[in-house]
Design a protein around this motif. Sequence first.
Motif, short mmCIF file in Angstrom:
data_model
loop_
_atom_site.label_atom_id
_atom_site.label_comp_id
_atom_site.label_asym_id
_atom_site.label_seq_id
_atom_site.Cartn_x
_atom_site.Cartn_y
_atom_site.Cartn_z
N ILE A 125 -50.61 49.89 -17.87
CA ILE A 125 -51.15 49.01 -16.79
C ILE A 125 -51.74 50.06 -15.80
N ASN A 126 -52.79 49.93 -15.65
CA ASN A 126 -53.37 50.79 -14.32
C ASN A 126 -53.29 50.03 -13.42
N ARG B 43 -54.51 47.46 -25.51
CA ARG B 43 -53.55 48.03 -24.88
C ARG B 43 -53.61 48.33 -23.52
N TYR B 44 -54.56 47.97 -22.94
CA TYR B 44 -55.09 48.52 -21.29
C TYR B 44 -55.24 47.19 -20.48
N GLY B 45 -54.70 47.43 -19.55
CA GLY B 45 -54.69 46.44 -18.48
C GLY B 45 -54.90 46.91 -17.11
N PHE B 46 -55.75 46.31 -16.22
CA PHE B 46 -56.17 46.90 -14.76
C PHE B 46 -55.64 45.99 -13.97
N GLU B 47 -55.04 46.56 -12.49
CA GLU B 47 -54.59 45.53 -11.36
C GLU B 47 -55.29 46.16 -10.22
N GLN B 48 -56.07 45.64 -9.50
CA GLN B 48 -56.68 46.16 -8.19
C GLN B 48 -55.50 45.91 -7.19
N VAL B 49 -54.68 46.96 -6.95
CA VAL B 49 -53.52 46.67 -5.87
C VAL B 49 -53.10 47.74 -5.25
N ASP B 50 -52.74 47.91 -3.92
CA ASP B 50 -52.55 48.93 -2.99
C ASP B 50 -50.97 49.06 -3.11
N ILE B 51 -50.53 50.26 -3.43
CA ILE B 51 -48.95 50.49 -3.71
C ILE B 51 -48.22 50.00 -2.44
N CYS B 52 -48.85 50.13 -1.21
CA CYS B 52 -48.19 49.69 -0.01
C CYS B 52 -48.18 48.28 0.23
N GLU C 137 -44.31 43.81 -6.54
CA GLU C 137 -43.20 43.16 -7.23
C GLU C 137 -43.74 42.15 -8.43
N ARG C 138 -45.08 41.69 -7.87
CA ARG C 138 -45.74 40.82 -8.79
C ARG C 138 -46.04 41.47 -10.12
N VAL C 139 -46.58 42.65 -10.02
CA VAL C 139 -46.91 43.49 -11.21
C VAL C 139 -45.89 43.82 -11.99
N PHE C 140 -44.87 44.32 -11.44
CA PHE C 140 -43.52 44.66 -12.15
C PHE C 140 -42.81 43.41 -12.91
N ASN C 141 -42.79 42.33 -12.21
CA ASN C 141 -42.47 41.21 -12.83
C ASN C 141 -43.29 40.59 -14.01
N GLU C 142 -44.55 40.90 -13.81
CA GLU C 142 -45.50 40.32 -14.74
C GLU C 142 -45.47 41.14 -16.03
N TYR C 143 -45.53 42.62 -15.87
CA TYR C 143 -45.72 43.31 -17.07
C TYR C 143 -44.32 43.87 -17.42
N GLN C 144 -43.40 44.09 -16.78
CA GLN C 144 -41.82 44.45 -17.20
C GLN C 144 -42.37 45.84 -17.83
N VAL D 64 -39.32 48.97 -5.12
CA VAL D 64 -39.70 47.86 -5.99
C VAL D 64 -39.28 48.37 -7.53
N ALA D 65 -39.46 49.82 -7.63
CA ALA D 65 -39.03 50.18 -9.14
C ALA D 65 -37.40 49.89 -9.31
N ARG D 66 -36.65 50.38 -8.16
CA ARG D 66 -35.28 50.36 -8.13
C ARG D 66 -34.76 48.91 -8.33
N ASN D 67 -35.20 47.90 -7.52
CA ASN D 67 -35.15 46.49 -7.75
C ASN D 67 -35.32 45.95 -9.09
N TYR D 68 -36.39 46.58 -9.61
CA TYR D 68 -36.44 45.94 -10.87
C TYR D 68 -35.66 46.71 -12.05
N TRP D 69 -35.43 47.96 -11.71
CA TRP D 69 -34.71 48.82 -12.80
C TRP D 69 -33.26 48.38 -12.80
N SER D 70 -32.86 47.66 -11.66
CA SER D 70 -31.29 47.11 -11.56
C SER D 70 -31.28 45.73 -12.38
#
Length: 362
Positions: free
Chosen positions: A29-30, A51-60, A66-73, A110-116
């Motif tokens: 997921i790019n 096997r490739y997906g793209f999301e135009q998202v600012d890491i800020c 959070e949506r990207v993490f929840n959607e793609y896991q 975001v990663a820490r909350n997802y990982w937990s």
Amino acid sequence: MKILVTGGAGFIGSAVVRHIIKNTTDTVINVDKLTYAGNLESLTEIENSERYGFEQVDICDRAEMERVFNEYQPDAIMHLAAESHVDRSITGSAVFIETNIIGTYNLLEVARNYWSTLEGARKSAFRFHHISTDEVYGDLPHPDEIAEGETLPLFTEQTAYAPSSPYSSSKASSDHLVRAWHRTYNLPIVVTNCSNNYGPYHFPEKLIPVTILNALAGKPLPVYGNGTQIRDWLYVEDHARALYKVVTEGVNGETYNIGGHNERRNIDVVNTICAILDKIISNKPNGINSFSQLITHVTDRPGHDLRYAIDASKIKNELGWIPLETFETGIEKTVVWYLNNKEWWQRVMDGSYSSGHNGLAE
């Protein structure tokens, strides 16, 4: 694995995405904001992979991440999104602070909350791979400063940080954040610090692509100061292999330095490119006999580091990675790639690649 790559439309990021899709069975997921340096045309050969997906998202953008993490896991994060041009950091440092520091902090949270929320094997296997630079270490003594017979030092994973520019300072800051989130919150991380990359799809603002494209246009080839600054050059596809090796096999909490074992003075890099072009191109621009006649020395960059050089023995000994390209083979491949891919770099130069971007090429 399902790997989330931030900055996957950039120079190194796109090489990582291409490598994973072409050489593994993993999914990518790019996530890329598509600033001036992000170019989806660098991914055309793999963009239709299932096997490739793209999301135009600012890491800020916390909510969107959070949506990207929840959607793609994702099973792992490879964090390459960064502002990376030293000259730009000198004239406009704010965006470097925002993206490289605040963006990394946001991604860590975001990663820490997802990982937990993960359990069992997925939780223990998760990795946050932070990709950084050797510039955080400052610079090393130049051979001209070393007494005869004295060994030239190299950057190791234990070298103290001493960044010189707003860019390298912002990357050093992000490195410290990642390690702090590991120590304080036990977030599973790996960090890599690489030497200067070069190769195909390099945005034409760095030394090697600028030299190639200016030469083809018959323009001056700018060299800072006397050109004796030394860099350790790493072919980008070698780097992509190393990064995948680290994210899949690296030890939790460890740092790995990645270098090409190719120390060259800037002026020698430019002369090497000129020699390759001299062999390939018979009809040279402006009536010159050699492209080296276009070399022009310009005022040196403020705070310019003298020498970078990586000791990559740890990643060799522990993970079995070594670069496959010498500088001679890599630079010839690079020059030939630019000669054979004029449409790619012409669209970058005229800005037409940037349709839909948040920023245009300058």
